[in-house]
Design a protein around this motif. Structure first.
Motif, short mmCIF file in Angstrom:
data_model
loop_
_atom_site.label_atom_id
_atom_site.label_comp_id
_atom_site.label_asym_id
_atom_site.label_seq_id
_atom_site.Cartn_x
_atom_site.Cartn_y
_atom_site.Cartn_z
N VAL A 242 -16.42 -2.91 0.64
CA VAL A 242 -16.17 -1.52 0.68
C VAL A 242 -15.73 -0.84 -0.97
O VAL A 242 -16.11 0.04 -1.26
CB VAL A 242 -14.80 -0.96 1.28
N LEU A 243 -15.00 -1.66 -1.59
CA LEU A 243 -14.50 -1.13 -2.97
C LEU A 243 -15.69 -1.14 -3.80
O LEU A 243 -15.89 0.00 -4.24
CB LEU A 243 -13.56 -2.33 -3.36
N LEU B 225 0.95 -1.17 -0.09
CA LEU B 225 0.02 -0.06 0.10
C LEU B 225 0.86 1.15 -0.12
O LEU B 225 0.40 2.21 -0.61
CB LEU B 225 -1.01 -0.25 1.28
N ALA B 226 1.95 1.25 0.61
CA ALA B 226 2.92 2.47 0.67
C ALA B 226 3.45 2.48 -0.66
O ALA B 226 3.78 3.78 -1.05
CB ALA B 226 3.81 2.28 1.74
N ALA C 222 -10.22 1.00 -0.05
CA ALA C 222 -10.55 -0.56 0.44
C ALA C 222 -9.38 -1.08 1.05
O ALA C 222 -9.22 -1.87 2.00
CB ALA C 222 -11.24 -1.27 -0.68
N LEU C 223 -8.10 -0.79 0.34
CA LEU C 223 -6.92 -0.93 0.84
C LEU C 223 -6.60 -0.65 2.21
O LEU C 223 -6.02 -1.35 3.19
CB LEU C 223 -5.70 -0.69 -0.41
N SER C 224 -6.94 0.57 2.43
CA SER C 224 -6.91 0.99 3.76
C SER C 224 -7.77 0.62 4.81
O SER C 224 -7.37 0.18 5.94
CB SER C 224 -7.30 2.55 3.71
N ILE C 225 -8.83 0.07 4.27
CA ILE C 225 -9.55 -0.81 5.28
C ILE C 225 -8.98 -2.06 5.63
O ILE C 225 -9.19 -2.81 6.50
CB ILE C 225 -11.12 -1.05 4.65
N ALA C 226 -8.46 -2.86 4.62
CA ALA C 226 -7.62 -4.07 4.56
C ALA C 226 -6.48 -3.98 5.61
O ALA C 226 -6.63 -4.75 6.50
CB ALA C 226 -7.30 -4.70 3.48
#
Length: 894
Positions: free
Chosen positions: A291-292, A96-97, A309-313
């Motif tokens: 979420v996505l 993600l970063a 969605a990745l932040s949620i993951a």
């Protein structure tokens, strides 16, 4: 010293034979030592039958280094740092970063990078400290070998105890039952020597060893009868041996790389962590795509929806879990060390807390381990100095496993007898003790060499002595052992047993000597026949004063105690009665032999006390309890306890135990006390409780946030919180959890064994996660209607309001869920957790109100917002406390 028992119990590999990959030079050197005359091997190592002197040993120690297997060394710091980083949670955050950096969202990249760095560095520092602390604790446990050193000015040798790591090639060591073989050795002398080589060969049956190898040249290294190997152990008999190779030059050390290459599997503790992790992963795999899709369809910006969605993951992954687990285990180990409990494997703390059945021997655990000789009588129960004299000769001249009974005989006889018998008799030979015969014999002759007879004196368990007796001595008469006399003997022995005395029988036999018996023919088990029973020596080992309260404390903490002993049924019943154990029917070992595994599983649940057990019986009982679903601890200190120690979920031994018992154990007690053990159980549960707190808190809180996002995504025209906000909130929350290992634990939680329960975690998330969502939705309504944050232009105000409420509710839930009681009033967190929570709450409020608000795309909140915030938090606390009470009554509170 070998540490293969430190591996998880499910993952202790056996090493393949030499043909499977032992370096040829080591195999060749061992084969040469086997075929070469012992004197030549001594000469080649510049040693002698009396061993090396201290100056020689010191010089060789500098040359060869420590007698340790190098594969057990910790990894270099950069390898360790990589190992701390490479967990799935960190890899996900790194991905993600990178995405944030590629899309030029440097703020998100910085926050995510901070999370990865914080998690990795904290784990690295904590594990480094834990590793050093564990090595210091292990160093407190003594592992020594008996080494021969030349006696100054004489041709004899002194026996001294030397740490195993200080042994060098050329040292001559003395071995007896229960000893670990500390290096590769060539036998110089052996008497009825049986070695367990299962660690190397996988063969369960012990192998008899001799000074001269009788195998042909085609025999493999492990088949050589005059070689001993590091990592094996003495089952019975005595020996002196010359050390040929030490450390990594040993057969075991040469195969170290093959040991580490074997798939070691995972322990029960790690399996529990993995099951819990998969519960969280399954939630993540369901929630992140939802979420996505919802945000992509509703907002039309699929790229922004993907990042969100990745932040949620990320929010659903407990990235601090490895650090929290390591920190709590290490803290538990240090606390237990202050209570004289040394943890050899950190993961064993979990099993300590989960233990619900403790199997223990009687001697030294229930009793004082201070055995005194109370009586010495003939077969009719009449006092007899002759019986004491014969028992003294046996105990004085034996060189095998001298136990507390022998010491009691020697101490008592030296005070009672007027003449020192060792000046009148010389030792000819001995037949060492083993746990199958349960007796041992010495053969002595007159010191002046006169006479053509030798005297065999045998001492051991009553039944085993009677099995080789044909007559009984009374005064000057010798009577045949008939049925009536046998019944009388049993009656007298039973009477002594009921008084709590342990009865050891003494018998003798006159044997032909001199020309009538060739000198080269050694005495052996076959000579233990047609003996004459002389009488008994009876010992008393009083119960410890602390045993009864310790047993009550263990029972209050949900740990059932079962007594497994090789002693007589009557003696163990008396001792159990004295310490408050309801013995019920005492199950003898012979009954276990008659049962299959299914029958034994039923039997062990019904009874508490088992007597006249062999090592195999103890192991079968432990395995049967484990098969019934119990977490089983076994406490023992003898060679006969080693199989059960290995079979138990948690093996417990003491610093004074034989080497093989200490190597088989997971936990070493510096003080042999059940009270110390009870304190260790409590600390194990406290450690596990704090680990479980983090998992439950993080899982339910993060799930609640994600649930709130799903609700908001359905009707808001903008994202309820930016990916950056979610990440910062998650980072701050993770920092607040660093203090959890130092938290207090309610006494109620410590009363029962605890273990991983993934199903309970999933249910807990479903019940307590949505509770926060209720007040998140109320916060949405307040921001939408009360502060008119209902357009894209005002989304920063909306997002700031939910950011603060979400972070403070997460901080608050720590105190609500860490206890079943009313937080702050009935149960208060430890000050580090209180201080860390307050600091994070203050930081969460300051971010939108301070100078960095624009950097994080937040907006200053109006003062009218804060009364609403206080009301939300008060309502959240009240509702959670109410649901908590209902949930605990219905499902329990782990």
């Amino acid at each position: 010293m070998i540490r293969r028992e430190h591996l998880p119990r499910a993952a202790r590999p056996r090493i393949a034979p030499a043909s499977a990959g032992t370096p040829p030079d080591i195999s060749k050197a061992l084969q040469t030592a086997s075929r070469t005359d012992a004197g030549q091997v001594l000469l080649g190592l510049h040693s002698s039958p009396q061993g090396l002197d201290e100056s020689q040993a010191q010089a060789l120690r500098k040359q060869f280094g420590s007698n340790e297997v190098r594969h057990d060394q910790p990894p270099s710091w950069w390898v360790h740092l990589w190992q701390c980083y490479r967990n799935p949670f960190n890899l996900l955050l790194t991905a993600l970063a990178l995405i944030s950096w590629i899309t030029e969202d440097m703020k998100a990249a910085l926050v995510i990078g901070s999370m990865v760095g914080l998690s990795t560095v904290l784990r690295f520092l904590q594990e480094s400290r834990s590793s050093k602390a564990a090595e210091r604790l292990k160093a407190m446990v003594s592992n020594t070998a008996t080494v021969l050193r030349p006696a100054p000015g004489t041709a004899s040798a002194l026996r001294i105890e030397v740490p195993m790591r200080e042994l060098v090639p050329g040292d001559v060591i003395a071995l007896s039952a229960g000893d670990m073989i500390p290096a590769d050795c060539r036998l110089l002398a052996a008497k009825d020597l049986f070695i367990s080589q299962s660690a190397l060969t996988g063969e369960a049956m012990p192998m008899e060893k001799f000074c001269i190898d009788r195998r042909g040249p085609e025999a493999g290294v492990l088949e050589r009868e005059n070689l001993l190997f590091m990592g094996t152990s003495v089952v019975s008999g005595t020996a002196t041996a010359l050390i040929v190779h030490t450390g990594s030059r040993t057969f075991f050390g040469a195969l170290a790389q093959r040991v580490t290459a074997v798939d070691q599997g995972i322990s029960a503790f790690q399996a529990g962590i993995n099951r819990v992790s998969w519960v969280l992963i399954r939630f993540m795999l369901v929630m992140a795509p939802l979420v996505l899709v919802i945000n992509g369809v509703a907002k039309g910006d699929w790229w922004e929806a993907a990042l969100f969605a990745l932040s949620i993951a990320v929010g659903l992954t407990p990235e601090m879990l490895p650090m929290i687990v390591t920190a709590t285990l290490a803290k538990g180990a240090v606390v237990m060390s202050r209570r004289k409990v040394i943890v050899k494997r950190l993961e064993a703390i979990h099993n300590f807390g989960a233990m619900d059945v403790l199997c223990t021997d009687k001697t030294g655990t229930l009793t004082q381990d201070r055995i005194v000789l109370e009586r010495h009588t003939n077969a009719w129960g009449e006092a007899s100095d002759h019986v004491l004299q014969m028992a003294y000769l046996n105990s004085f001249h034996q060189t095998g496993l001298k136990n507390l009974l022998d010491k009691a005989v020697l101490n008592h006889a030296e005070m009672q007898l007027e003449t020192r018998l060792q000046t009148a008799w010389r030792k000819i030979d001995e037949v060492p003790f083993d746990f199958a015969r349960r007796r041992m014999s010495v053969v002595v002759g007159m010191e002046d060499g006169g006479g053509s007879e030798h005297l065999l004196v045998c001492k051991g368990a009553l039944e085993e002595i009677l099995s080789v007796c044909t007559s009984v001595e009374r005064g000057d008469d010798v009577l045949p052992l008939d049925a009536d006399l046998l019944a009388r003997i049993h009656g007298i022995a039973s009477e002594l047993n009921t008084q709590g005395l342990r009865v050891v029988a003494v018998a003798s036999r006159v044997l032909a000597a001199g020309a009538q018996r060739p000198a080269q023919v050694a005495y052996g088990v076959a000579d233990e026949a047609a003996l004459t029973l002389l009488g008994y020596v009876a010992f008393l080992d009083p119960p410890k004063e602390s045993t009864a309260p310790a047993l009550r404390a263990l029972a209050e903490h949900g740990v059932a105690v079962k007594v497994l002993t090789g002693d007589n049924e009557l003696v163990v019943r008396k001792v159990c009665g004295d310490v408050g154990i309801e013995a019920g029917r005492v199950v003898p070992g012979r009954e276990i032999d008659e049962l299959d595994d299914a029958g034994l599983r039923t039997l062990v649940e019904r009874h508490q006390v088992f007597a006249k057990l062999t090592p195999a019986h103890k192991e079968r009982i432990v395995r049967a309890l484990h098969a019934n679903g119990h977490v089983v601890g076994f406490m023992g200190d003898g060679i006969n306890d080693a199989p059960a120690l290995r079979a138990a979920d948690i093996g417990i031994s003491v610093d004074g135990a034989v080497d093989v018992a200490k190597e088989s154990a997971d936990i070493i007690l510096l003080e042999k006390s059940l009270m110390v053990l009870e304190q260790g159980v409590v600390e194990g549960r406290r450690t596990f409780a704090n680990m479980l707190k983090y998992i439950k808190l993080t899982a339910s809180s993060n799930f609640g946030n994600v649930f709130s996002v799903l609700v908001a995504s359905a009707f808001l025209p903008f994202l309820p919180m930016l990916p950056l906000h979610l990440l910062v909130q998650n980072l701050l929350y993770d920092v607040s959890q660093i203090a959890i290992p130092f938290d207090n634990v309610d006494a109620e939680f410590l009363r029962k064994p605890q273990s991983w329960n993934p199903a309970d975690l999933g249910r807990f998330m479903l019940f307590f996660g949505p509770l926060s969502s209720v007040f998140d939705v109320l916060t949405y309504a307040v921001m939408w209607f009360a502060f008119s944050a209902n357009t894209v232009a005002h989304q920063a105000l909306f997002q700031s309001g939910w950011f603060v409420e979400g972070l403070l509710s997460q901080t608050l839930i720590v105190h609500l869920i860490r206890t079943r009681k009313i937080p702050f009033l009935q149960s208060r967190a430890a000050w580090p957790l209180l201080a860390m929570g307050a600091a994070i709450a203050a930081a969460g409020i300051w971010l939108p109100m301070g100078r960095l608000a624009h950097y994080f795309r937040l907006q200053t909140l109006p003062l009218a917002y804060f009364p609403w915030l206080a009301a939300m938090l008060a309502g959240y606390a009240t509702l959670t406390q109410a649901v908590k009470g209902w949930y605990a009554r219905r499902y329990g509170w782990q």
